[in-house]
Enzyme design. Structure first.
Site, PDB file in Angstrom:
ATOM      1  N   CYS B  78      71.053  17.234  41.024  1.00 49.26           N
ATOM      2  CA  CYS B  78      70.899  17.886  42.336  1.00 49.26           C
ATOM      3  C   CYS B  78      72.264  17.988  43.007  1.00 49.26           C
ATOM      4  CB  CYS B  78      69.967  17.085  43.236  1.00 49.26           C
ATOM      5  SG  CYS B  78      68.351  16.700  42.534  1.00 49.26           S
ATOM      6  N   HIS B  82      74.133  20.744  45.291  1.00 50.09           N
ATOM      7  CA  HIS B  82      73.935  20.477  46.726  1.00 50.09           C
ATOM      8  C   HIS B  82      74.925  19.442  47.283  1.00 50.09           C
ATOM      9  CE1 HIS B  82      70.196  22.803  46.983  1.00 50.09           C
ATOM     10  NE2 HIS B  82      69.760  22.197  45.896  1.00 50.09           N
ATOM     11  N   CYS B 116      63.509  23.926  41.912  1.00 48.01           N
ATOM     12  CA  CYS B 116      64.931  23.730  41.641  1.00 48.01           C
ATOM     13  C   CYS B 116      65.134  23.211  40.223  1.00 48.01           C
ATOM     14  CB  CYS B 116      65.510  22.712  42.633  1.00 48.01           C
ATOM     15  SG  CYS B 116      66.685  23.430  43.783  1.00 48.01           S
ATOM     16  N   CYS B 179      38.634  18.734  60.110  1.00 47.33           N
ATOM     17  CA  CYS B 179      39.749  17.892  60.565  1.00 47.33           C
ATOM     18  C   CYS B 179      39.745  17.798  62.088  1.00 47.33           C
ATOM     19  CB  CYS B 179      41.080  18.475  60.113  1.00 47.33           C
ATOM     20  SG  CYS B 179      41.184  18.963  58.383  1.00 47.33           S
ATOM     21  N   CYS B 182      37.771  15.122  64.342  1.00 51.30           N
ATOM     22  CA  CYS B 182      38.359  13.796  64.597  1.00 51.30           C
ATOM     23  C   CYS B 182      39.745  13.925  65.239  1.00 51.30           C
ATOM     24  CB  CYS B 182      38.482  13.005  63.297  1.00 51.30           C
ATOM     25  SG  CYS B 182      36.906  12.353  62.709  1.00 51.30           S
ATOM     26  N   HIS B 183      40.620  14.762  64.648  1.00 41.44           N
ATOM     27  CA  HIS B 183      42.044  14.663  64.966  1.00 41.44           C
ATOM     28  C   HIS B 183      42.496  15.506  66.151  1.00 41.44           C
ATOM     29  CE1 HIS B 183      42.396  12.036  61.563  1.00 41.44           C
ATOM     30  NE2 HIS B 183      41.795  12.921  60.806  1.00 41.44           N
ATOM     31  N   ARG B 220      47.292  11.901  51.451  1.00 41.57           N
ATOM     32  CA  ARG B 220      46.573  11.508  52.659  1.00 41.57           C
ATOM     33  C   ARG B 220      45.472  12.513  52.999  1.00 41.57           C
ATOM     34  NH1 ARG B 220      43.783   9.774  54.987  1.00 41.57           N
ATOM     35  NH2 ARG B 220      43.633   8.523  56.887  1.00 41.57           N
ATOM     36  N   CYS B 224      41.095  12.054  53.201  1.00 44.84           N
ATOM     37  CA  CYS B 224      40.149  12.471  54.237  1.00 44.84           C
ATOM     38  C   CYS B 224      39.088  13.402  53.654  1.00 44.84           C
ATOM     39  CB  CYS B 224      40.867  13.170  55.394  1.00 44.84           C
ATOM     40  SG  CYS B 224      41.312  12.071  56.756  1.00 44.84           S
TER      41      CYS B 224
END
Lengths: 152, 263
Positions: B78, B82, B116, B179, B182-183, B220, B224
């Site tokens: 990389c 970069h 990449c 979603c 709740c959120h 994550r 849910c």
């Protein structure tokens, strides 16, 4: 599917049998009729067992106490997304409790309370749960019987 | 004339399906946006705040080594293109997912790293949710720590943001929850005894104590989706990237915390 007073069986009986081959214990959804904001008749034709109902309510797998708190001193992990269940047997009749468990969205389309005895009108249900209600008719009756005992 | 013009305009807007729907009223105003950090116990906050106790910092250190490791048929690292990530990667994670002209759609940070690798290193993609990709993503994202989320403004990206928003608002699964239920509507409450939170994406990859490991935002989200008993999306699925895009637009201006610690 449009909601009717008799939501699944009736005219759709044959279809329901075809579509729900994996329903728990081979049980198809029982028909019921709604009177006002209640389902007066037991889904099973029998009274539920309150002691079994209490065990079902405090079992996290059945999801009740993820959102509700209540008189369950043994459980420290109760939710507050929904009303405390203490005294719920004073606030609602048995028939009103039954409809609120079976399909609360019928009374309030915006509710976050799942419909515990409904298989239609749901989207992208995981395969393991597809075509199955969250609770069986007997489990609903047991929980209704237990909630009716919560008088304080 | 003005009234007529307004009526014609609103009819056009309705016809185009871009009127504000009632749901928008439930979205969290910018002044009330809260990082998941603010819901945590003092102990967990302290663990995140101190780099010597934050377990996510191990990912940063390992990611830096991967940044400098040559690989692929091109035998490039990389850093060969970069150079110093502390300079070149500063602010990058704050604007991802970003638009990829060749693909004509959004890619998240993990996908950009793998693009990449394919395009410039001639290397195989790193598998999702395995240590190397998480560590490299964490290293890149950590270069933006403290910087405000500034979503990619490319016009071609906006339809994808809208799709992500639609998914966020859409009820699904056996529990029939979106979603937003709740959120947006219940973030000040508790599921079992855990804080519901606003579902803000400003710390990823996170070290989640429940996982005992680093994990991505998509991991994550998949948690849910399993929770509402819905069919899950595969890692890298367009739906999950669109959801990420919407979440980042919803968190505009919030400082990045990568590597955040969460319970």
């Amino acid at each position: 599917m449009a909601r009717s007073a008799i939501p699944v069986v009736g005219g759709c009986f044959a279809l329901a049998l075809l579509a729900l081959p994996r329903l728990a214990g081979g049980e198809e959804l029982k028909s019921y009729s709604v009177t006002g904001d209640a389902i007066v008749e037991s889904l099973t034709g029998e009274a539920g067992d309150a002691a079994r109902g209490r065990k079902l309510v405090v079992d996290r797998a059945n999801t009740c106490i993820l959102c509700h708190s209540g008189p369950f001193p043994e459980d420290k992990f109760q939710g507050d997304l929904a009303p405390n269940l203490s005294g719920v047997g004073n606030r609602w009749s048995v028939g009103q409790l039954r409809l609120r468990l079976v399909d609360a969205s019928r009374l309030n389309p915006g509710t976050i309370m799942p419909s515990y005895y409904r298989v239609d009108g749901l989207d992208r249900v995981a395969k393991a749960w597809s075509g199955k209600p969250i609770l069986s008719a007997r489990q609903i009756e047991d929980i209704v019987a237990y909630l009716a005992t919560l008088r304080d | 004339m003005k009234v007529v013009a307004a009526i014609v305009l609103s009819s056009l807007l309705i016809a185009a399906g871009i009127v504000l729907r009632p749901l928008i009223a439930t979205e969290i105003p910018a002044s009330e946006r809260r990082s998941g950090y603010t819901f945590m116990s003092p102990d967990t906050k302290a663990m995140q705040d101190d780099d010597t106790t934050n377990p996510g910092m191990l990912g940063v250190i390992e990611g830096e080594a991967l940044w400098n490791r040559k690989g692929g048929s091109a035998d490039k690292s990389c850093a060969d293109c970069h150079h110093d990530a502390k300079v070149s990667m500063k602010g990058v994670a704050a604007r991802y997912p970003s638009y990829d002209k060749v693909l004509g759609g959004p890619v998240n940070l993990e996908q950009r790293i793998n693009l990449c690798r394919a395009r410039h290193q001639q290397a195989d993609p790193l598998p999702y949710e395995k240590h190397d990709l998480l560590a490299l993503t964490t290293y890149v994202a950590e270069q933006s720590r403290g910087m405000p989320i500034t979503p990619d403004p490319t016009p071609e990206l906006q339809p994808f943001v809208a799709k992500g928003r639609d998914l966020f608002m859409h009820r699904q699964g056996q529990l029939n929850l979106a979603c937003t239920n709740c959120h947006d509507d219940n973030w000040d409450k508790h599921l079992a005894s855990s804080a519901v939170t606003q579902g803000m994406p400003n710390g990823y990859p996170i070290y989640r104590l429940d996982w005992q490991s680093l994990g991505s935002l998509q991991r994550r989200l998949r948690n849910c989706i399993t929770g509402v008993r819905a069919q899950n999306y595969d890692y890298g699925a367009p739906e999950l990237v669109e959801l990420e895009l919407y979440l980042m637009s919803r968190a505009r201006g919030m400082p990045l915390e990568t590597p955040a610690v969460r319970p």
